[in-house]
Scaffold this active site. Structure first.
Site, PDB file in Angstrom:
ATOM      1  CG  ASP A  92     -33.993 -20.903   8.918  1.00  0.00           C
ATOM      2  OD1 ASP A  92     -33.745 -21.201   7.738  1.00  0.00           O
ATOM      3  OD2 ASP A  92     -33.093 -20.089   9.698  1.00  0.00           O
ATOM      4  CG  ASP A  96     -31.657 -18.491  12.764  1.00  0.00           C
ATOM      5  OD1 ASP A  96     -31.173 -18.409  11.616  1.00  0.00           O
ATOM      6  OD2 ASP A  96     -31.631 -19.454  13.472  1.00  0.00           O
ATOM      7  CG  ASP A 111     -31.414 -16.824   7.377  1.00  0.00           C
ATOM      8  OD1 ASP A 111     -30.828 -17.613   6.158  1.00  0.00           O
ATOM      9  OD2 ASP A 111     -31.401 -17.311   8.405  1.00  0.00           O
TER      10      ASP A 111
END
EC number: 7.2.2.10
Length: 1212
Positions: free
Chosen positions: A469, A790, A794
């Protein structure tokens, strides 16, 4: 109180006692029965019995807005009456149970029996003494009377050494379990929840929540207890973990206010009053149902796995979701460790095995087979030789009185055979993995990696790709607004409030203050001169920071319109990419404030505020100009652009708020803000290390493509002038999907190798990318992918990846639940540490293997040839056991605890199918083996001449130990000790002493072993068959041992290229790759069957498999939508809701998405046709409840004739 009479007789009785004791207005049973209701029933019951939620709060003596006062006495009283928010974990195994388990080892049992027979016979004296003389002269003379009494010593010594081995094994298991529990409790303490106490919002550990607490729930939470919703905004809950229904359930106070523990908040936010905790919550009730019969369960387990399956199925019938149920709560409260323990017991301890452990078990089994063969041949040769020598050549009759003596000889031969077997079986292998992993996990905690699944640590060493990310991982996640465009002016820094029109400023400040989660705040800094603390959503913090920079305050505005007064909230989710809040104005009209990704919100705007705060028309061509002149320049500087807008509605007639497309349209733009999120200073360096180590870093982000590209260049993910792809989600999908919109692997293979940045990506894109890389076959090695995440969305990608990293600080509970490792500092550079530790585990195992195999090869050959030529093994049973103990247990400790060095990151990953034993290692094993054999055979056959001592060969039964054989034993051990130092390096390095003092464990073990050896030789006497040696002979032994170090240098000068023939031996475990955990289960049992699988059988399996697939589809439909819920894998918990279109059974004509995430049938077929099938975490081909599948997929999983150790057996 009378109005509650309809809650039933049972509750009434209960109530009378409880109420007097407690002074609370409702008992545990009443609350329990309330929580069993759903939907409108629950609303009616609440109204009738408690006059709504406020009434319930009054009875529970709590305030819906201010929460509990938080006085300790009150909290303790609540815990006493309503229980703690914990589910008591299952008691760990006692040390004695572990000892008993260690005793189950087959080789040890054989040894014990042999030792007992030997003991029994040594006490038996044949009646006719005279007869004894003529018996058994073949084995060299008759024993002395004195020695006959000492015959029991060997048996006793063997028993004693067995006890040692068992205690060491049990102790290791015990400490592993202890560490595991420590880890679990650490994970539990990590989990906190937001609760209102004394009108302050505080973070509490989940276990401290009590009934009557007011909990604040938001997107991504895993609910820690049951409760009733007081107020909610657009709240949607995923209750599949309880009900098996994958649709998200809308919750609101007047329709369906019941919130249950273990379910996940998928959208929205709200507040609830906690009504049941721990064992009284819905999850707890089911959990107690499952855990109730612990004793019965243990009995059942003893009866075997079949019963266990039945047991689970019955539970399942009682309560659709029972099995699944256990998961979420477990991780929320205390039970996950015993969950795993339970799984371990149910599926045998084999469940925890990683890929590496699978490879090693396989290796150990096959070495063991070779050893078994050798030991059988040894015994047969000894017995035949003895029989032929005595009864054929010397023509002796078999005298009845001689029988015991003959039997004693045979037992002696048998013990020699068993000893060969004991040395051949490398029990140390599994132990080495465990020690190494446990050690690494403990040390990784210091490097901010909290490992949830042991095998993730070692998989990480093989990682070839990391999909990271951007926000929070690569950047600091401290958002600050640095540029803005408002009133037709692009400000490069935040303007002075005086420069803006008051009307524009008011709209902006109100919009930002009200249209953000009220939990998001900016608090004064902890330390003087520090930065203000950002709490809650970081992007919103950046916007609130803008309000403060404009010298205004958001708190008074929020106080004026508290959260309850917000008329309607459209919370942010990944499909909307915006958030909107509707408030009712004093004149009865409505105003909606909106904010979100600039290009998405601007598309919906048709007006924009000018410099005096008046709305002017905003045409498509103005939008394009705005994008070119404002948004793109901001994005190219790496800023995230957010557009703030609003819209007014008339209150008569009231708009249809559910018609989102029309509501979220025709907006008026207020301003566009550029928010900066600086790159973490240590990230570029960490990424460089990854690239050097052969790991590709890809950035997957929801941000705009220009922002993403700018950040990627700052991080060093892409370098200008390279050939790479930066694309957004739309383009990505266009490239990988065919006309029908299905993902095609060939198209995917054209995209992913060059892809470095994927912007504006949805969670599905992330999952598709990860799946595409993992399933790709274009490279010769299968890619091993790590993913960081997070958000709740996801989850599927984290689960699909080989290793999922969740953020410890910013991560939602759902993400943590789906992950393998939690990064406690949210920092990318911790991932690099994880790679280093993972590679170190692999190297430690290889070091140990190299050492272990040298010992085994030498010891087996010495015992075998010695026995065949001199009718007696030069290394006695007890000596062999001592060698086995130091070589297996101590060496695994010494070599498995080597600390990692930076140099580990200078080489490429090993990859999935690299053989465990490299050609360098094979060279070392054979080289050292040859050296040791030459020395030992020289000593054996001409040693007595060299040292001028009596020969120890052909000694009679129970004769005293000879100096000759003691020298052989001592030299053997010395050579092993010095070879242990050689084994520290496996890549052919010269300096084997490099960094040796950084590992105190290693040094202490080497010196400790040396000291023990001195004691054994000098004072071991009869039990160890040792004769004390003088200094000169000791020096010779040590000198010969030191020869190992010199010889090691000689070996490393020989180039590998000269040794072409080693290539084959090195291919040792070209594993038929295990579908990760499933195939290792019962690995040992399959091995015999593996090679017999002929082609016909494979076809037969294929047919059978097709039928089973169809049965499974039928079953899946029959038992509600979720059949695959009780997965054998402790990880599976929530994300079954992502039943993607990719998971199809291609073969059976109806295209029905499979229930569990099984990869498509073609993959399963591939597994049968002996190609390495991909070890997918989700490839649970065995998930569904049909036991037939288990056997076939297991036995067929490795049906290749070139079974991994084929080559080793031949070479042995």
């Amino acid at each position: 109180m009378g109005d509650m009479s309809n809650s039933g007789f049972y509750a009434k009785n209960q109530r009378n006692e409880d109420n007097h004791a407690a002074g609370f207005g409702c008992s545990v049973m009443e609350l329990r029965s309330l929580m069993e209701l759903r939907g409108t029933e629950a609303v009616v019951k609440l109204q009738e019995d408690y006059t709504g939620v406020e009434g319930l709060c009054k009875r529970l003596k709590t305030s819906p807005t201010e929460g509990l006062a938080g006085a300790q006495i009150d909290l303790d009283k609540r815990r006493e009456i309503y229980g703690k928010n914990l589910i008591p974990p299952k008691t760990p195994k006692t040390f004695l149970q572990l000892v008993w388990e260690a005793l189950q080892d087959v080789t040890l049992i054989i040894l014990e029996i042999a030792a007992l027979i030997s003991l029994g016979l040594s006490f038996y004296h044949p009646p006719g003494e005279s007869g004894g003389e003529s018996c058994a002269t073949g084995a060299g003379g008759v024993e002395d009377e004195g020695e006959a009494d000492a015959g029991w010593i060997e048996g006793a010594a063997i028993l004693l050494s067995v006890v040692c081995v068992v205690l060491v094994t049990a102790f290791n298991d015990w400490s592993k379990e202890k560490q595991f529990r420590g880890l679990q409790s650490r994970i539990e303490q990590e989990q906190k929840f937001q609760v209102v106490r004394g009108s302050q919002v505080i973070q509490l550990p989940v276990s401290d929540i009590v009934v009557g607490d007011i909990a604040q729930i938001k997107y991504g939470d895993l609910l820690p207890a049951d409760g009733v919703l007081i107020q909610g905004n657009d709240l949607k809950i995923d209750e599949s973990s309880l009900t098996g229904e994958s649709d998200h359930v809308k919750k609101c106070a007047d329709m369906d206010p019941m919130l249950l523990s273990g379910t996940h908040v998928m959208e929205g936010s709200g507040r609830m009053v906690v009504t049941a905790v721990g064992v009284n919550s819905q999850t707890g009730i089911i959990f107690t149902l499952l855990g109730a019969g612990t004793e019965e369960e243990e009995k059942k387990e003893k009866k075997g796995g079949a019963v266990e399956d039945g047991h689970q199925n019955t539970v399942k019938k009682q309560d659709g979701a029972a099995a699944m149920e256990m998961q979420p709560l477990k991780s929320a409260e205390g039970g996950e460790s015993d969950e795993k323990e339970k799984k371990k017991r149910v599926h045998g301890s084999k469940k925890e095995k990683s890929v590496l452990q699978g490879k090693l078990t396989k290796l150990a089994v096959q070495i063991g087979k070779a050893g078994l063969l050798m030991s059988a041949i040894t015994v047969i040769i000894l017995v035949l030789y003895f029989a032929i020598d005595n009864f054929v050549l010397q023509k002796q009759p078999w005298l009845p009185e001689c029988t015991p003596i003959y039997v004693q000889y045979f037992v002696k031969f048998f013990i020699i055979g068993v000893t060969v077997l004991v040395v051949a079986v490398p029990e140390g292998l599994p132990l080495a993995v465990t020690i190494s992993l446990a050690y690494s996990v403990k040390k990784m905690m210091k490097d901010n990696n909290l490992v949830r699944h042991l095998d993730a640590c070692e998989t990480m060493g093989n990682a070839t790709a990391i999909c990271s990310d951007k926000t929070g991982t690569l950047t600091t996640n401290r958002m600050t607004a640095v540029q803005c465009y408002m009133g037709d002016v692009h400000y490069r820094e935040i303007p002075d409030p005086g420069a803006l029109s008051p009307k524009l400023l008011d709209l902006l400040v109100n919009s930002i203050s009200l249209n953000s989660a009220y939990t998001t705040k900016i608090l004064p800094p902890d330390k003087e001169g520090g930065l203000p603390k950002q709490v809650g959503n970081k992007t919103e913090c950046g916007l609130l920071g803008l309000v403060l920079d404009l010298k205004r305050d958001y708190q008074p505005i929020r106080n004026q319109i508290p959260e309850e007064k917000l008329y309607k909230v459209y919370t942010f989710n990944s499909s909307r990419k915006s958030m909107s809040t509707v408030i009712k104005l004093s004149d009865g009209n409505f105003r909606m404030y909106s904010k979100g990704a600039s290009e998405i919100v601007l598309k919906k705007c048709n007006h924009i505020l000018n410099e005096v705060g008046e709305a002017r028309v905003f045409r498509p061509r103005d939008k394009d100009e705005m994008v070119k002149k404002v948004i793109e320049p901001m994005a190219c500087e790496g800023l995230r652009t957010i557009c703030v807008a609003y819209r007014d509605f008339s209150g008569d007639p009231e708009p249809n708020w559910d018609d989102e497309t029309n509501i979220l349209n025709n907006l008026t733009a207020i301003c566009v803000v550029g928010i900066e999120d600086p790159v973490r200073p240590e990230v570029p360096d960490a990424i460089l290390k990854c690239q050097r180590a052969g790991i590709t870093v890809r950035m997957v982000t929801g941000d705009n493509i220009n922002t993403a590209r700018a950040i990627a260049i700052k991080c060093g993910i892409i370098h200008p002038g390279e050939d790479f792809l930066c694309i957004d989600g739309k383009e990505f999908n266009r490239r990988i999907r065919n006309e029908k919109g299905e993902v095609e692997q060939e198209r995917m293979d054209k995209v992913w190798p060059k892809l470095r940045v994927l912007a504006r990506s949805s969670p599905t894109d992330k999952h598709t990318l990860v799946k595409g890389i993992i399933d790709s076959t274009i490279a010769d090695q299968r890619q091993v992918v790590a993913v960081t995440g997070d958000g709740t969305n996801d989850g599927p990608a984290l689960k699909k990846a080989d290793v999922g990293f969740a953020m410890g600080i910013a991560g939602t509970d759902v993400a943590k639940e789906a992950s393998d490792i939690i990064l406690t500092d949210d920092n990318f550079s911790s991932i690099v540490k994880a790679v280093m530790w993972g590679r170190n585990v692999y190297d430690s195992i290889s070091k140990f293997l190299q050492f272990q195999l040298t010992v085994n090869v030498v010891a087996v050959i010495v015992a075998f040839t010695g026995a065949c030529i001199t009718q007696d093994s030069p290394l006695k049973a007890v000596q062999m056991l001592w060698v086995n103990l130091i070589m297996d247990t101590f060496a695994s400790l010494a070599l498995a605890t080597e600390p990692p060095t930076e140099s580990l990151l200078m080489r490429k990953p090993y990859g999935r199918n690299k053989p465990l034993i490299s050609s360098t290692m094979t060279k070392n094993i054979l080289g050292h083996g040859v050296f040791q054999l030459i020395i030992i055979f020289t000593l054996l056959f001409v040693g007595e001449k060299i040292f001028d001592i009596d020969s120890g060969r052909n000694a009679p039964l129970n004769s005293p130990p000879s100096e000759h054989y003691t020298i052989i034993f001592n030299t053997f051990v010395m050579m092993q000790l010095f070879n242990e130092i050689n084994a520290r390096k496996i890549h052919g390095e010269r300096n084997v002493f490099d960094g040796i003092f950084r590992n105190p464990i290693f040094c202490s073990i080497v010196f400790g072993t040396f000291a023990m050896q001195i004691v054994i030789v000098q004072f071991g006497g009869k039990p160890f068959s040792c004769q004390p040696l003088n200094l000169e002979k000791w020096m010779w032994c040590v000198f010969l041992g030191l020869g190992e170090l010199v010889w090691g240098q000689v070996i490393s000068t020989i180039p590998n290229s000269r040794l072409r023939f080693l290539r084959r031996a090195g291919q040792l475990t070209r594993k038929d790759e295990l579908p990760e955990e499933d195939a290792n289960e019962d690995n040992e049992e399959i091995d015999h069957a593996e090679r017999e699988l002929r082609r016909g059988q494979i076809l037969w399996f294929r047919g059978l498999n097709r039928i089973q697939t169809q049965i499974r589809v039928v079953n899946a439909f029959r038992s509600s939508l979720y059949e695959g819920l009780e997965k054998p894998d402790p990880r599976s918990s929530i994300h079954n809701f992502m039943t993607h279109p990719e998971f199809r059974i291609e073969d059976s004509t109806p295209n029905i998405p499979l229930i569990d995430d099984t990869d498509d049938d073609s993959a399963r077929r591939r597994k049968y046709s002996s190609q390495p099938s991909s070890p997918n975490k989700n490839n649970n081909a065995i998930d569904s409840g049909i036991n037939l599948t288990i056997d076939t997929s297991k036995s067929a999983a490795s049906s290749s004739p070139a079974s991994p150790l084929h080559s080793l057996e031949t070479s042995l």
